[in-house]
Design a protein around this motif. Structure first.
Motif, short mmCIF file in Angstrom:
data_model
loop_
_atom_site.label_atom_id
_atom_site.label_comp_id
_atom_site.label_asym_id
_atom_site.label_seq_id
_atom_site.Cartn_x
_atom_site.Cartn_y
_atom_site.Cartn_z
N ASN A 123 29.43 -14.52 -42.02
CA ASN A 123 29.15 -16.12 -40.83
C ASN A 123 27.33 -16.16 -40.75
O ASN A 123 27.49 -16.84 -39.68
N SER A 132 26.17 -20.96 -46.46
CA SER A 132 27.14 -19.87 -45.45
C SER A 132 27.10 -18.66 -46.36
O SER A 132 27.17 -18.93 -47.72
N GLU A 144 24.58 -28.05 -44.90
CA GLU A 144 24.22 -25.88 -44.38
C GLU A 144 24.59 -25.24 -45.41
O GLU A 144 24.97 -25.76 -46.74
N TRP A 193 23.55 -17.41 -36.24
CA TRP A 193 24.58 -15.95 -36.72
C TRP A 193 24.69 -16.31 -35.42
O TRP A 193 23.97 -15.86 -34.21
N LYS A 214 24.53 -18.59 -41.45
CA LYS A 214 24.69 -19.84 -41.55
C LYS A 214 22.70 -20.43 -41.83
O LYS A 214 22.39 -20.28 -40.73
N THR A 216 26.41 -9.25 -46.30
CA THR A 216 26.84 -9.70 -44.86
C THR A 216 27.45 -8.65 -44.29
O THR A 216 28.51 -9.63 -43.51
#
Length: 245
Positions: free
Chosen positions: A146, A143, A141, A158, A148, A237
Motif C-alpha cells: 500500500n 508501489s 508511480e 500511505w 506508493k 510492507t
C-alpha cells in the motif's frame, strides 16, 4: 537499449551528439520541431533528454517545466551559458545535470552514464526494470504493497497521507521499493545515489537511510526499513511492522 532524445536546434551539434550516443550503444533521436516539442518527445518515449537552453520559440527552461508536469525522465541541460545563475535555473526548473559548450564529449558521456545509473541503475531488475526503462515518460508511480512513491513529485503516500522527499530520499525509496522484502546491498544503494562511491563515507548512506526512516514514520510506518548487518537494508510492507493511526 536506452533511448536518448536530443533537443538541439544546431543541426551539426545535434548530429554529433546523436552519433556519439550511438557509438556508446544508445538509441538516439534529435528533435525536428521546436514550436510543439511535447508530441514528438512523448512519441519517442526516451529514458534521457539532452536539452539545449537557447532554442527557437521557447527556451530550454520552459520545455523542462513542461516535461516535469508529465514525467520524471532525467534531463541534462546543454548550453553555451556558463554562468552560475544559468546552472541554478536549470536545476530549479527540474534539470538533473548541466554541461557547457563547447561540449567535452567524454565528460558528457560520463554524465549520461551517471544519470542513467541513478535513474535506472543496477538495483532495478526483472519486470520492474523493464517497465521502468520502457516507460520513462509515462511511469509516474511505484508501489510496494500500500506504500506508493509518486516519482514526478518525489512524494511517498500511505493510507492517504503524503510526505515530500529530498532527492536522495527519493532515490533510496525507489531503490528499496523496487525490491520489496529483499535485501538491497549497501554498495547498490551507494551507486544509486552517487556516481563515484570511492570517496563516499559509508556513514553518509546511514544518515540518508535514517532520514528516509523518519519520513516513513511520519506516515505511520515504523521499522519499515530493516538493517541487515553486514549486507544492506530491506523494506518490508508487512502490516505487522506498521502502525495504524
Amino acid at each position: 537499449m536506452y533511448r536518448i532524445f536530443i533537443v538541439e536546434d544546431d543541426n551539426k551539434i545535434a548530429a554529433i551528439l546523436k552519433n556519439k550516443m550511438e557509438q556508446y550503444g544508445y538509441e538516439a533521436a534529435a528533435a525536428t520541431g521546436f514550436r510543439e516539442l511535447m508530441p514528438e518527445l512523448e512519441a519517442y518515449d526516451p529514458q534521457l533528454v539532452l536539452l539545449d537552453v537557447n532554442l527557437p520559440y521557447f527556451d530550454g527552461y520552459y520545455w523542462c517545466r513542461q516535461i516535469r508536469l508529465r514525467s520524471s525522465v532525467p534531463i541534462i541541460f546543454i548550453s553555451a551559458r556558463a554562468g552560475e545563475m544559468d546552472q541554478v535555473m536549470a536545476i530549479e526548473n527540474g534539470g538533473d545535470d548541466y554541461i557547457t559548450k563547447p561540449i567535452q564529449l567524454e565528460l558528457l558521456m560520463a554524465k549520461v552514464r551517471g544519470v542513467l545509473r541513478r535513474a535506472y541503475g543496477e538495483y532495478a531488475s526483472g519486470k520492474d526494470a523493464d517497465e521502468h526503462r520502457s516507460g520513462a515518460m509515462t511511469k509516474a508511480e511505484l508501489s510496494a504493497g500500500n506504500l506508493k512513491l509518486h516519482l514526478s513529485r518525489n512524494e511517498l503516500e500511505w493510507n492517504g497521507k503524503r510526505v515530500e522527499l529530498t532527492k536522495n530520499e527519493g532515490l533510496l525509496a525507489e531503490c528499496l521499493m523496487s525490491n520489496p522484502g529483499e535485501i538491497v546491498a549497501r554498495e547498490t544503494l551507494l551507486e544509486a545515489l552517487w556516481d563515484d562511491v570511492q570517496f563516499v563515507d559509508d556513514n553518509t548512506l546511514s544518515v540518508n537511510v535514517t532520514r528516509l526512516r523518519k519520513k516513513l514514520e511520519e506516515l505511520g510506518l515504523e521499522k519499515a526499513i530493516e538493517t541487515i548487518r553486514g549486507l544492506g537494508y530491506k523494506l518490508t510492507t508487512d502490516r505487522a511492522s506498521m502502525r495504524e493511526e
